[in-house]
Design a protein around this motif. Structure first.
Motif, PDB file in Angstrom:
ATOM      1  N   VAL A 152       5.701   3.357  -7.698  1.00 59.27           N
ATOM      2  CA  VAL A 152       4.426   3.206  -7.003  1.00 59.27           C
ATOM      3  C   VAL A 152       4.377   1.864  -6.275  1.00 59.27           C
ATOM      4  O   VAL A 152       4.847   0.851  -6.783  1.00 59.27           O
ATOM      5  CB  VAL A 152       3.255   3.303  -8.010  1.00 59.27           C
ATOM      6  CG1 VAL A 152       1.908   3.076  -7.323  1.00 59.27           C
ATOM      7  CG2 VAL A 152       3.269   4.659  -8.713  1.00 59.27           C
ATOM      8  N   GLN A 153       3.791   1.891  -5.099  1.00 63.33           N
ATOM      9  CA  GLN A 153       3.524   0.677  -4.335  1.00 63.33           C
ATOM     10  C   GLN A 153       2.012   0.595  -4.143  1.00 63.33           C
ATOM     11  O   GLN A 153       1.368   1.593  -3.836  1.00 63.33           O
ATOM     12  CB  GLN A 153       4.227   0.728  -2.986  1.00 63.33           C
ATOM     13  CG  GLN A 153       4.112  -0.550  -2.187  1.00 63.33           C
ATOM     14  CD  GLN A 153       4.860  -0.443  -0.873  1.00 63.33           C
ATOM     15  OE1 GLN A 153       4.424   0.260   0.028  1.00 63.33           O
ATOM     16  NE2 GLN A 153       5.997  -1.121  -0.777  1.00 63.33           N
ATOM     17  N   VAL A 154       1.449  -0.596  -4.329  1.00 65.01           N
ATOM     18  CA  VAL A 154       0.002  -0.765  -4.226  1.00 65.01           C
ATOM     19  C   VAL A 154      -0.315  -1.874  -3.224  1.00 65.01           C
ATOM     20  O   VAL A 154       0.427  -2.841  -3.101  1.00 65.01           O
ATOM     21  CB  VAL A 154      -0.616  -1.072  -5.624  1.00 65.01           C
ATOM     22  CG1 VAL A 154      -0.097  -2.372  -6.194  1.00 65.01           C
ATOM     23  CG2 VAL A 154      -2.124  -1.063  -5.582  1.00 65.01           C
ATOM     24  N   THR A 155      -1.418  -1.680  -2.495  1.00 62.26           N
ATOM     25  CA  THR A 155      -1.934  -2.685  -1.571  1.00 62.26           C
ATOM     26  C   THR A 155      -3.389  -2.933  -1.940  1.00 62.26           C
ATOM     27  O   THR A 155      -4.167  -1.979  -2.031  1.00 62.26           O
ATOM     28  CB  THR A 155      -1.846  -2.201  -0.111  1.00 62.26           C
ATOM     29  OG1 THR A 155      -0.495  -1.853   0.182  1.00 62.26           O
ATOM     30  CG2 THR A 155      -2.316  -3.275   0.854  1.00 62.26           C
ATOM     31  N   ILE A 156      -3.744  -4.184  -2.171  1.00 60.48           N
ATOM     32  CA  ILE A 156      -5.112  -4.541  -2.555  1.00 60.48           C
ATOM     33  C   ILE A 156      -5.646  -5.538  -1.544  1.00 60.48           C
ATOM     34  O   ILE A 156      -5.047  -6.595  -1.314  1.00 60.48           O
ATOM     35  CB  ILE A 156      -5.146  -5.140  -3.977  1.00 60.48           C
ATOM     36  CG1 ILE A 156      -4.601  -4.121  -4.987  1.00 60.48           C
ATOM     37  CG2 ILE A 156      -6.571  -5.574  -4.345  1.00 60.48           C
ATOM     38  CD1 ILE A 156      -4.402  -4.671  -6.385  1.00 60.48           C
ATOM     39  N   GLY A 157      -6.762  -5.177  -0.931  1.00 59.95           N
ATOM     40  CA  GLY A 157      -7.370  -6.042   0.075  1.00 59.95           C
ATOM     41  C   GLY A 157      -6.429  -6.259   1.235  1.00 59.95           C
ATOM     42  O   GLY A 157      -5.790  -5.326   1.721  1.00 59.95           O
ATOM     43  N   THR A 158      -6.298  -7.516   1.662  1.00 63.16           N
ATOM     44  CA  THR A 158      -5.435  -7.839   2.795  1.00 63.16           C
ATOM     45  C   THR A 158      -4.050  -8.307   2.344  1.00 63.16           C
ATOM     46  O   THR A 158      -3.240  -8.724   3.175  1.00 63.16           O
ATOM     47  CB  THR A 158      -6.082  -8.937   3.663  1.00 63.16           C
ATOM     48  OG1 THR A 158      -6.315 -10.094   2.849  1.00 63.16           O
ATOM     49  CG2 THR A 158      -7.396  -8.459   4.274  1.00 63.16           C
ATOM     50  N   ASP A 159      -3.779  -8.216   1.030  1.00 66.21           N
ATOM     51  CA  ASP A 159      -2.463  -8.608   0.522  1.00 66.21           C
ATOM     52  C   ASP A 159      -1.390  -7.651   1.035  1.00 66.21           C
ATOM     53  O   ASP A 159      -1.676  -6.498   1.366  1.00 66.21           O
ATOM     54  CB  ASP A 159      -2.441  -8.605  -1.008  1.00 66.21           C
ATOM     55  CG  ASP A 159      -3.331  -9.682  -1.611  1.00 66.21           C
ATOM     56  OD1 ASP A 159      -3.749 -10.596  -0.878  1.00 66.21           O
ATOM     57  OD2 ASP A 159      -3.608  -9.588  -2.820  1.00 66.21           O
ATOM     58  N   LYS A 160      -0.168  -8.127   1.058  1.00 69.76           N
ATOM     59  CA  LYS A 160       0.960  -7.281   1.437  1.00 69.76           C
ATOM     60  C   LYS A 160       1.200  -6.242   0.340  1.00 69.76           C
ATOM     61  O   LYS A 160       0.924  -6.496  -0.832  1.00 69.76           O
ATOM     62  CB  LYS A 160       2.224  -8.125   1.618  1.00 69.76           C
ATOM     63  CG  LYS A 160       2.167  -9.048   2.807  1.00 69.76           C
ATOM     64  CD  LYS A 160       3.460  -9.816   2.946  1.00 69.76           C
ATOM     65  CE  LYS A 160       3.379 -10.757   4.140  1.00 69.76           C
ATOM     66  NZ  LYS A 160       4.608 -11.517   4.310  1.00 69.76           N
ATOM     67  N   ILE A 183       2.905  -4.270  -2.580  1.00 69.34           N
ATOM     68  CA  ILE A 183       3.850  -4.715  -3.608  1.00 69.34           C
ATOM     69  C   ILE A 183       4.301  -3.524  -4.435  1.00 69.34           C
ATOM     70  O   ILE A 183       3.539  -2.581  -4.661  1.00 69.34           O
ATOM     71  CB  ILE A 183       3.246  -5.801  -4.525  1.00 69.34           C
ATOM     72  CG1 ILE A 183       1.942  -5.324  -5.163  1.00 69.34           C
ATOM     73  CG2 ILE A 183       3.032  -7.096  -3.790  1.00 69.34           C
ATOM     74  CD1 ILE A 183       1.411  -6.242  -6.228  1.00 69.34           C
ATOM     75  N   ASP A 184       5.555  -3.560  -4.855  1.00 65.51           N
ATOM     76  CA  ASP A 184       6.054  -2.550  -5.780  1.00 65.51           C
ATOM     77  C   ASP A 184       5.382  -2.809  -7.123  1.00 65.51           C
ATOM     78  O   ASP A 184       5.352  -3.942  -7.604  1.00 65.51           O
ATOM     79  CB  ASP A 184       7.567  -2.619  -5.904  1.00 65.51           C
ATOM     80  CG  ASP A 184       8.266  -2.198  -4.618  1.00 65.51           C
ATOM     81  OD1 ASP A 184       7.605  -1.575  -3.760  1.00 65.51           O
ATOM     82  OD2 ASP A 184       9.459  -2.485  -4.470  1.00 65.51           O
TER      83      ASP A 184
END
Length: 131
Positions: A64-72, A74-75
């Motif tokens: 799974v890869q997750v993106t939270i807010g404006t962060d890049k 991440i695995d």
């Protein structure tokens, strides 16, 4: 700490009419626990939860890869917990060739000492199963 997980008969089965399927496992006025399943290479589009104070996202299988807010992006290793403040845009996707699964623990009011203890126990149990 006790919480009654729904039985297999109570959990909504995924009909896979889309690439992402959610099933509520536990619901209380202050806390909700949801299981999310993703088909291989599926993407859960950017969304936000305005009805909660925060939630914890924990991958429990797959890549799974997750993106939270404006962060890049991440695995997200299996068993790692991610904090998402209510109203924060976020997305996740399955990078693998097999289905992936995650748990989301939503805190609607609070946190109170009681649901904070329950949340800690739930996250610890999820992390223990990942090892």
């Amino acid at each position: 700490f006790f919480f009654k997980q729904k039985t297999a008969y109570e959990i909504k089965e995924c009909d896979w009419s889309s690439d992402v399927c959610s099933s509520d496992l536990w619901e209380r006025p202050d806390v909700r626990v949801t299981r999310v399943e993703l088909k291989p290479m599926a993407n859960r589009a950017t969304h936000q939860h305005d009805d909660v104070k925060f939630h914890i996202f924990v991958p429990i299988s797959g890549k799974v890869q997750v993106t939270i807010g404006t962060d890049k992006p991440i695995d997200a290793p299996v068993g790692q917990a991610y904090y998402v403040k209510g109203g924060t845009p976020h997305s996740f996707r399955n990078l693998g060739s097999t289905p992936a699964m995650a748990m989301e623990i939503f805190i609607k009011d609070g946190p109170t000492a009681e649901n904070a203890n329950e949340l800690g126990a739930i996250v610890a149990a999820l992390q223990a199963t990942a090892h």
